[in-house]
Structure formats: C-alpha cells, structure tokens
Write a protein that holds these residues in place. Structure first.
Motif, mmCIF file in Angstrom:
data_model
loop_
_atom_site.group_PDB
_atom_site.id
_atom_site.type_symbol
_atom_site.label_atom_id
_atom_site.label_comp_id
_atom_site.label_asym_id
_atom_site.label_seq_id
_atom_site.Cartn_x
_atom_site.Cartn_y
_atom_site.Cartn_z
ATOM 1 N N GLN A 298 -4.852 -17.684 3.209
ATOM 2 C CA GLN A 298 -4.575 -17.244 4.575
ATOM 3 C C GLN A 298 -5.133 -15.836 4.811
ATOM 4 O O GLN A 298 -5.762 -15.578 5.837
ATOM 5 C CB GLN A 298 -3.072 -17.267 4.828
ATOM 6 N N ILE A 299 -4.922 -14.941 3.858
ATOM 7 C CA ILE A 299 -5.431 -13.570 3.995
ATOM 8 C C ILE A 299 -6.951 -13.570 4.009
ATOM 9 O O ILE A 299 -7.579 -12.896 4.835
ATOM 10 C CB ILE A 299 -4.884 -12.680 2.861
ATOM 11 N N ALA A 300 -7.558 -14.341 3.102
ATOM 12 C CA ALA A 300 -9.020 -14.414 3.054
ATOM 13 C C ALA A 300 -9.564 -14.966 4.369
ATOM 14 O O ALA A 300 -10.583 -14.476 4.882
ATOM 15 C CB ALA A 300 -9.464 -15.283 1.879
ATOM 16 N N LYS A 301 -8.897 -15.966 4.929
ATOM 17 C CA LYS A 301 -9.349 -16.545 6.201
ATOM 18 C C LYS A 301 -9.227 -15.528 7.332
ATOM 19 O O LYS A 301 -10.120 -15.421 8.175
ATOM 20 C CB LYS A 301 -8.555 -17.807 6.523
ATOM 21 N N GLN A 302 -8.128 -14.773 7.354
ATOM 22 C CA GLN A 302 -7.951 -13.752 8.391
ATOM 23 C C GLN A 302 -9.045 -12.693 8.307
ATOM 24 O O GLN A 302 -9.587 -12.277 9.333
ATOM 25 C CB GLN A 302 -6.578 -13.094 8.268
ATOM 26 N N ILE A 303 -9.362 -12.277 7.100
ATOM 27 C CA ILE A 303 -10.433 -11.291 6.932
ATOM 28 C C ILE A 303 -11.760 -11.886 7.367
ATOM 29 O O ILE A 303 -12.541 -11.255 8.081
ATOM 30 C CB ILE A 303 -10.498 -10.792 5.471
ATOM 31 N N HIS A 304 -12.008 -13.120 6.948
ATOM 32 C CA HIS A 304 -13.256 -13.795 7.317
ATOM 33 C C HIS A 304 -13.364 -13.940 8.830
ATOM 34 O O HIS A 304 -14.428 -13.699 9.418
ATOM 35 C CB HIS A 304 -13.317 -15.164 6.626
ATOM 36 N N ILE B 99 -9.834 -9.909 -3.198
ATOM 37 C CA ILE B 99 -8.391 -9.799 -2.977
ATOM 38 C C ILE B 99 -7.638 -10.150 -4.254
ATOM 39 O O ILE B 99 -6.725 -9.432 -4.675
ATOM 40 C CB ILE B 99 -7.931 -10.708 -1.815
ATOM 41 N N GLN B 100 -8.008 -11.255 -4.889
ATOM 42 C CA GLN B 100 -7.332 -11.680 -6.124
ATOM 43 C C GLN B 100 -7.487 -10.620 -7.203
ATOM 44 O O GLN B 100 -6.534 -10.296 -7.914
ATOM 45 C CB GLN B 100 -7.895 -13.018 -6.611
ATOM 46 N N GLY B 101 -8.681 -10.048 -7.320
ATOM 47 C CA GLY B 101 -8.914 -9.001 -8.319
ATOM 48 C C GLY B 101 -8.042 -7.788 -8.078
ATOM 49 O O GLY B 101 -7.456 -7.224 -9.018
ATOM 50 N N GLN B 102 -7.922 -7.371 -6.839
ATOM 51 C CA GLN B 102 -7.095 -6.209 -6.514
ATOM 52 C C GLN B 102 -5.613 -6.500 -6.727
ATOM 53 O O GLN B 102 -4.868 -5.646 -7.218
ATOM 54 C CB GLN B 102 -7.350 -5.749 -5.067
ATOM 55 N N LEU B 103 -5.176 -7.693 -6.371
ATOM 56 C CA LEU B 103 -3.774 -8.056 -6.588
ATOM 57 C C LEU B 103 -3.441 -8.112 -8.075
ATOM 58 O O LEU B 103 -2.343 -7.725 -8.484
ATOM 59 C CB LEU B 103 -3.463 -9.408 -5.930
ATOM 60 N N ASN B 104 -4.380 -8.571 -8.878
ATOM 61 C CA ASN B 104 -4.151 -8.643 -10.323
ATOM 62 C C ASN B 104 -4.034 -7.251 -10.941
ATOM 63 O O ASN B 104 -3.405 -7.091 -11.985
ATOM 64 C CB ASN B 104 -5.249 -9.443 -11.008
ATOM 65 N N LEU C 179 -22.909 -16.325 7.183
ATOM 66 C CA LEU C 179 -23.353 -16.439 5.797
ATOM 67 C C LEU C 179 -22.602 -17.555 5.077
ATOM 68 O O LEU C 179 -22.999 -17.990 4.018
ATOM 69 C CB LEU C 179 -23.177 -15.111 5.066
ATOM 70 N N GLY C 180 -21.504 -17.969 5.664
ATOM 71 C CA GLY C 180 -20.832 -19.171 5.179
ATOM 72 C C GLY C 180 -19.690 -18.931 4.231
ATOM 73 O O GLY C 180 -19.090 -17.854 4.175
ATOM 74 N N ALA C 181 -19.409 -19.979 3.497
ATOM 75 C CA ALA C 181 -18.259 -19.989 2.596
ATOM 76 C C ALA C 181 -18.407 -18.979 1.475
ATOM 77 O O ALA C 181 -17.409 -18.559 0.886
ATOM 78 C CB ALA C 181 -18.066 -21.390 2.021
ATOM 79 N N ASP C 182 -19.636 -18.573 1.177
ATOM 80 C CA ASP C 182 -19.856 -17.619 0.099
ATOM 81 C C ASP C 182 -19.132 -16.305 0.387
ATOM 82 O O ASP C 182 -18.514 -15.726 -0.504
ATOM 83 C CB ASP C 182 -21.359 -17.372 -0.082
ATOM 84 N N VAL C 183 -19.177 -15.847 1.632
ATOM 85 C CA VAL C 183 -18.495 -14.608 1.997
ATOM 86 C C VAL C 183 -16.984 -14.779 1.851
ATOM 87 O O VAL C 183 -16.303 -13.916 1.297
ATOM 88 C CB VAL C 183 -18.861 -14.177 3.444
ATOM 89 N N GLU C 184 -16.473 -15.885 2.327
ATOM 90 C CA GLU C 184 -15.035 -16.133 2.220
ATOM 91 C C GLU C 184 -14.609 -16.200 0.757
ATOM 92 O O GLU C 184 -13.573 -15.666 0.369
ATOM 93 C CB GLU C 184 -14.661 -17.429 2.943
ATOM 94 N N GLN C 185 -15.431 -16.830 -0.073
ATOM 95 C CA GLN C 185 -15.132 -16.922 -1.502
ATOM 96 C C GLN C 185 -15.138 -15.527 -2.133
ATOM 97 O O GLN C 185 -14.259 -15.202 -2.934
ATOM 98 C CB GLN C 185 -16.160 -17.822 -2.210
ATOM 99 N N LYS C 186 -16.093 -14.693 -1.768
ATOM 100 C CA LYS C 186 -16.160 -13.329 -2.306
ATOM 101 C C LYS C 186 -14.955 -12.510 -1.859
ATOM 102 O O LYS C 186 -14.388 -11.750 -2.641
ATOM 103 C CB LYS C 186 -17.456 -12.625 -1.868
#
Length: 83
Positions: free
Chosen positions: A9-15, A37-42, A25-32
């Motif tokens: 949900q957060i990734a989609k909101q940012i996207h 986000i996951q890296g920072q949360l970890n 640029l597509g799903a690649d940006v959303e995946q990045k």
C-alpha cells in the motif's frame, strides 16, 4: 516482520504520487520503491506487532507469578515473626 499488504500500500501510494513520466517506467519503479522501503524498515530497531504481543503476555504472566511469590514471602515472614 512487516505486513506485506501495508508495504504494498505504501509503495503504491508513493508510485501514484510520482510524476507521470516516472510512473510510465512501469513496475520496475514500484518494485524499487518497495525494496527501498523494506530496506529502511529492516534497519529500524523494531519488533513485529505479533512479537510485541507475545512479549506482553510473557511479562504479564511473570508479573502475576512475582506478585504471588511476594505474597507467599510476606506470609512466611509473618509466620516467622509470630514464633
């Protein structure tokens, strides 16, 4: 550790808030975005809600046992004082 649905949900909101050319640029940006986000949360020193709830229950049981032991000790001290 973190709810994948919340992360999505957060990734989609940012996207969705990105300018159109970047979104194209597509799903690649959303995946990045999701990976960042996951890296920072970890990196955060946090526990999951589930682990927090488990530890809260352990603490409550420990507190109950401590209270019972304190009462037993007080009773024993009182009996010894009466002798």
């Amino acid at each position: 550790m973190f709810d994948p649905k919340k992360l999505e949900q957060i990734a989609k909101q940012i996207h969705d808030s990105m300018p159109t050319p970047v979104k194209e640029l597509g799903a690649d940006v959303e995946q990045k975005v999701r990976q960042v986000i996951q890296g920072q949360l970890n990196k955060l020193d946090v526990v999951s809600r589930e682990e927090f709830d488990v530890q809260t229950q352990v603490l409550m049981r420990t507190r109950e046992k401590l209270t019972a032991m304190e009462q037993k000790l007080a009773d024993l001290e009182q009996k010894l004082a009466q002798k």
